[in-house]
Design a protein around this motif. Structure first.
Motif, PDB file in Angstrom:
ATOM      1  N   ALA A 157       0.836  -1.205   0.000  1.00 14.73           N
ATOM      2  CA  ALA A 157       0.000   0.000   0.000  1.00 14.73           C
ATOM      3  C   ALA A 157       0.870   1.253   0.000  1.00 14.73           C
ATOM      4  N   ARG A 158       1.905   1.265   0.829  1.00 14.39           N
ATOM      5  CA  ARG A 158       2.790   2.432   0.879  1.00 14.39           C
ATOM      6  C   ARG A 158       3.484   2.650  -0.468  1.00 14.39           C
ATOM      7  N   THR A 159       3.899   1.577  -1.104  1.00 12.47           N
ATOM      8  CA  THR A 159       4.548   1.668  -2.412  1.00 12.47           C
ATOM      9  C   THR A 159       3.620   2.302  -3.440  1.00 12.47           C
ATOM     10  N   MET A 160       2.362   1.866  -3.462  1.00 10.80           N
ATOM     11  CA  MET A 160       1.413   2.399  -4.435  1.00 10.80           C
ATOM     12  C   MET A 160       1.149   3.880  -4.197  1.00 10.80           C
ATOM     13  N   VAL A 161       1.053   4.270  -2.958  1.00  4.40           N
ATOM     14  CA  VAL A 161       0.829   5.689  -2.652  1.00  4.40           C
ATOM     15  C   VAL A 161       2.033   6.517  -3.079  1.00  4.40           C
ATOM     16  N   GLU A 162       3.228   5.994  -2.856  1.00  3.93           N
ATOM     17  CA  GLU A 162       4.448   6.732  -3.210  1.00  3.93           C
ATOM     18  C   GLU A 162       4.582   6.925  -4.716  1.00  3.93           C
ATOM     19  N   LEU A 163       4.108   5.968  -5.504  1.00  8.54           N
ATOM     20  CA  LEU A 163       4.292   6.022  -6.952  1.00  8.54           C
ATOM     21  C   LEU A 163       3.152   6.730  -7.692  1.00  8.54           C
ATOM     22  N   THR A 164       2.067   7.019  -7.005  1.00  6.19           N
ATOM     23  CA  THR A 164       0.931   7.684  -7.646  1.00  6.19           C
ATOM     24  C   THR A 164       0.890   9.160  -7.271  1.00  6.19           C
ATOM     25  N   ARG A 165       0.031   9.896  -7.960  1.00  9.89           N
ATOM     26  CA  ARG A 165      -0.081  11.332  -7.752  1.00  9.89           C
ATOM     27  C   ARG A 165      -1.056  11.643  -6.619  1.00  9.89           C
ATOM     28  N   LYS A 166      -1.026  12.903  -6.192  1.00  9.62           N
ATOM     29  CA  LYS A 166      -1.891  13.318  -5.078  1.00  9.62           C
ATOM     30  C   LYS A 166      -3.361  13.154  -5.426  1.00  9.62           C
ATOM     31  N   ASP A 167      -3.734  13.408  -6.679  1.00  8.37           N
ATOM     32  CA  ASP A 167      -5.140  13.337  -7.075  1.00  8.37           C
ATOM     33  C   ASP A 167      -5.586  11.930  -7.454  1.00  8.37           C
ATOM     34  N   ASP A 168      -4.657  10.981  -7.507  1.00 11.42           N
ATOM     35  CA  ASP A 168      -5.026   9.601  -7.808  1.00 11.42           C
ATOM     36  C   ASP A 168      -5.627   8.949  -6.561  1.00 11.42           C
ATOM     37  N   THR A 169      -6.382   7.894  -6.761  1.00  9.06           N
ATOM     38  CA  THR A 169      -6.995   7.159  -5.649  1.00  9.06           C
ATOM     39  C   THR A 169      -6.449   5.743  -5.623  1.00  9.06           C
ATOM     40  N   VAL A 170      -5.986   5.330  -4.449  1.00 11.39           N
ATOM     41  CA  VAL A 170      -5.534   3.957  -4.255  1.00 11.39           C
ATOM     42  C   VAL A 170      -6.456   3.313  -3.225  1.00 11.39           C
ATOM     43  N   ALA A 171      -7.071   2.199  -3.590  1.00 11.77           N
ATOM     44  CA  ALA A 171      -8.047   1.553  -2.710  1.00 11.77           C
ATOM     45  C   ALA A 171      -7.729   0.067  -2.581  1.00 11.77           C
ATOM     46  N   ARG A 172      -7.963  -0.450  -1.405  1.00 13.14           N
ATOM     47  CA  ARG A 172      -7.908  -1.903  -1.186  1.00 13.14           C
ATOM     48  C   ARG A 172      -9.340  -2.416  -1.239  1.00 13.14           C
ATOM     49  N   VAL A 173      -9.615  -3.322  -2.177  1.00 14.26           N
ATOM     50  CA  VAL A 173     -10.990  -3.766  -2.403  1.00 14.26           C
ATOM     51  C   VAL A 173     -11.193  -5.232  -2.040  1.00 14.26           C
ATOM     52  N   GLY A 174     -10.140  -5.919  -1.610  1.00 14.07           N
ATOM     53  CA  GLY A 174     -10.244  -7.319  -1.211  1.00 14.07           C
ATOM     54  C   GLY A 174      -9.028  -7.694  -0.402  1.00 14.07           C
ATOM     55  N   ASP A 193      -6.091  -9.281  -1.094  1.00 10.92           N
ATOM     56  CA  ASP A 193      -4.840  -8.846  -1.714  1.00 10.92           C
ATOM     57  C   ASP A 193      -5.114  -8.163  -3.053  1.00 10.92           C
ATOM     58  N   GLU A 194      -6.281  -7.538  -3.160  1.00 10.95           N
ATOM     59  CA  GLU A 194      -6.673  -6.856  -4.389  1.00 10.95           C
ATOM     60  C   GLU A 194      -6.724  -5.349  -4.158  1.00 10.95           C
ATOM     61  N   PHE A 195      -6.199  -4.628  -5.134  1.00 10.33           N
ATOM     62  CA  PHE A 195      -6.145  -3.175  -5.048  1.00 10.33           C
ATOM     63  C   PHE A 195      -6.619  -2.580  -6.374  1.00 10.33           C
ATOM     64  N   VAL A 196      -7.165  -1.375  -6.275  1.00 11.64           N
ATOM     65  CA  VAL A 196      -7.573  -0.635  -7.460  1.00 11.64           C
ATOM     66  C   VAL A 196      -6.977   0.771  -7.373  1.00 11.64           C
ATOM     67  N   ILE A 197      -6.400   1.204  -8.475  1.00  9.54           N
ATOM     68  CA  ILE A 197      -5.878   2.564  -8.586  1.00  9.54           C
ATOM     69  C   ILE A 197      -6.705   3.290  -9.636  1.00  9.54           C
ATOM     70  N   VAL A 198      -7.210   4.453  -9.302  1.00 14.85           N
ATOM     71  CA  VAL A 198      -7.983   5.264 -10.238  1.00 14.85           C
ATOM     72  C   VAL A 198      -7.174   6.515 -10.560  1.00 14.85           C
ATOM     73  N   LEU A 199      -6.944   6.707 -11.863  1.00 10.67           N
ATOM     74  CA  LEU A 199      -6.150   7.842 -12.326  1.00 10.67           C
ATOM     75  C   LEU A 199      -7.058   8.794 -13.092  1.00 10.67           C
ATOM     76  N   PRO A 200      -7.448   9.928 -12.501  1.00  8.12           N
ATOM     77  CA  PRO A 200      -8.312  10.874 -13.218  1.00  8.12           C
ATOM     78  C   PRO A 200      -7.542  11.559 -14.335  1.00  8.12           C
ATOM     79  N   ASN A 201      -8.286  12.057 -15.313  1.00  7.09           N
ATOM     80  CA  ASN A 201      -7.723  12.730 -16.478  1.00  7.09           C
ATOM     81  C   ASN A 201      -7.013  11.714 -17.379  1.00  7.09           C
ATOM     82  N   ALA A 202      -6.928  12.054 -18.632  1.00  2.46           N
ATOM     83  CA  ALA A 202      -6.307  11.140 -19.593  1.00  2.46           C
ATOM     84  C   ALA A 202      -4.815  11.007 -19.296  1.00  2.46           C
ATOM     85  N   MET A 203      -4.308   9.770 -19.398  1.00  2.00           N
ATOM     86  CA  MET A 203      -2.885   9.518 -19.212  1.00  2.00           C
ATOM     87  C   MET A 203      -2.391   8.710 -20.406  1.00  2.00           C
ATOM     88  N   GLU A 204      -1.275   9.117 -20.967  1.00  2.00           N
ATOM     89  CA  GLU A 204      -0.748   8.435 -22.138  1.00  2.00           C
ATOM     90  C   GLU A 204      -0.382   6.998 -21.804  1.00  2.00           C
TER      91      GLU A 204
END
Length: 334
Positions: free
Chosen positions: A217-234, A236-247
């Motif tokens: 979890a700490r790794t995912m937060v460190e590698l994502t942006r402030k406006d991104d969302t990192v969630a634990r949904v199960g 050992d399952e995680f979902v990252i939501v990246l707003p705005n278009a990303m190449e």
């Protein structure tokens, strides 16, 4: 009977004693406080405007109001209104008592008056107590509301937070996805599942598993942006939501970093725990997509990564869906 200066100050702290020319020869302490300067020698009508019972501009007219209620206002500054009554005094002068006629709440606010500025028997004293009590009650109410608001926010935060990792939970994720859908902007959903996590739990215990989840979890937060969302949904399952278009190239770089960092050994009680990550990526790509469909696409891409050997990422495409039903059950148990 002559009334002494000190007696007048006590009985009528807001009074003015005028000479026959209408100049103030003596002023009560509260009257002086209203002007914050000496008023002796000033013409009363230069300081106050008498607008009822009729406009008064000279001492002769002022004396004609004897015994009647005067309506006045301060000419300069805050224009505070007062009521008073005039009594003739020696040598053609007059005594004007304003002590019962000031707007108490306004005066307290505008001139910082206290109980000492009013006659002891004045009803204004009771009003001051009520004002102070109301102020104290309002302060207490504000403090209580602040605490309640803080408690409500804390409860809401707790309701949307995974207690083990500190990440958002599925409930929070649903709210965020709904908000993004309403905006109509593009966004990306990354579904990440840990490989070999079950072996860590079975071999090293649940405490080791919890340690792994927290580090991931700490790794995912460190590698994502402030406006991104990192969630634990199960588990050992995680979902990252990246707003705005990303190449696509940036998403590839992010997922590569995630896999590389997660594969690094995680120490627990001096023993190294090893996991990896499989990732599925789904994007809106400028088209309206139902959230359930987008989530399904990320799941399909995730299982494609599992089938391809794990520790990799896959972008969703329609060809993946055809073969999913044949292998999903076996892969899900790993």
């Amino acid at each position: 009977m002559t009334i002494s200066r000190d007696t007048l100050h006590t009985l009528c702290p807001l009074h003015a004693l005028l000479d026959r020319h209408g100049r103030i020869v003596q002023a009560g302490p509260t009257l002086i406080k209203l002007f914050d300067s000496p008023v002796q020698g000033e013409r009363f009508l230069d300081l106050f405007e008498v607008y009822r019972p009729r406009a008064v501009t000279a001492m002769a007219g002022l004396l004609q109001t004897e015994g009647r209620k005067l309506h006045l206002r301060i000419r300069l500054g805050k224009r505070t209104s007062l009521k008073g009554v005039l009594f003739p005094a020696a040598n053609g002068g007059a005594l004007i008592n304003l002590s019962f006629g000031i707007a108490v709440v306004d005066a307290v606010r505008d001139f910082s008056l206290t109980g000492n500025d009013f006659a002891i028997t004045d009803l204004a004293i009771e009003m001051l107590y009520l004002v102070e009590a109301k102020s104290a009650a309002m302060d207490s109410s504000r403090r209580l509301n602040t605490r309640l608001q803080g408690a409500r926010l804390a409860a809401e935060e707790q309701a949307f937070t995974d207690t083990l990792t500190g990440l958002k939970n599925r409930r929070a994720l649903d709210h965020i996805l709904e908000r993004l859908k309403r905006t109509g902007s593009d966004f990306t959903v990354i579904h990440l599942d840990l490989d070999f996590f079950k072996q860590v739990n079975d071999t090293d215990g649940h405490a080791a598993g919890d340690r792994v989840l927290q580090c991931v979890a700490r790794t995912m937060v460190e590698l994502t942006r402030k406006d991104d969302t990192v969630a634990r949904v199960g588990g050992d399952e995680f979902v990252i939501v990246l707003p705005n278009a990303m190449e696509r190239e940036r998403l590839q770089a992010l997922c590569s970093q995630l896999i590389q960092r997660i594969e690094a050994p995680i120490l627990h009680d001096g023993k190294a725990c090893h996991v990896s990550a499989s990732i599925g990526i789904a994007r809106t790509m400028g088209k309206p997509v139902e959230l359930e469909t987008l989530s399904e696409q990320a799941d399909i891409a995730l299982y494609a990564s599992k089938r391809a050997g794990r520790a990799r990422f896959t972008f969703f495409d329609d060809t993946q869906k055809a073969t999913l039903s044949q292998q999903t059950s076996a892969i899900a148990g790993e």
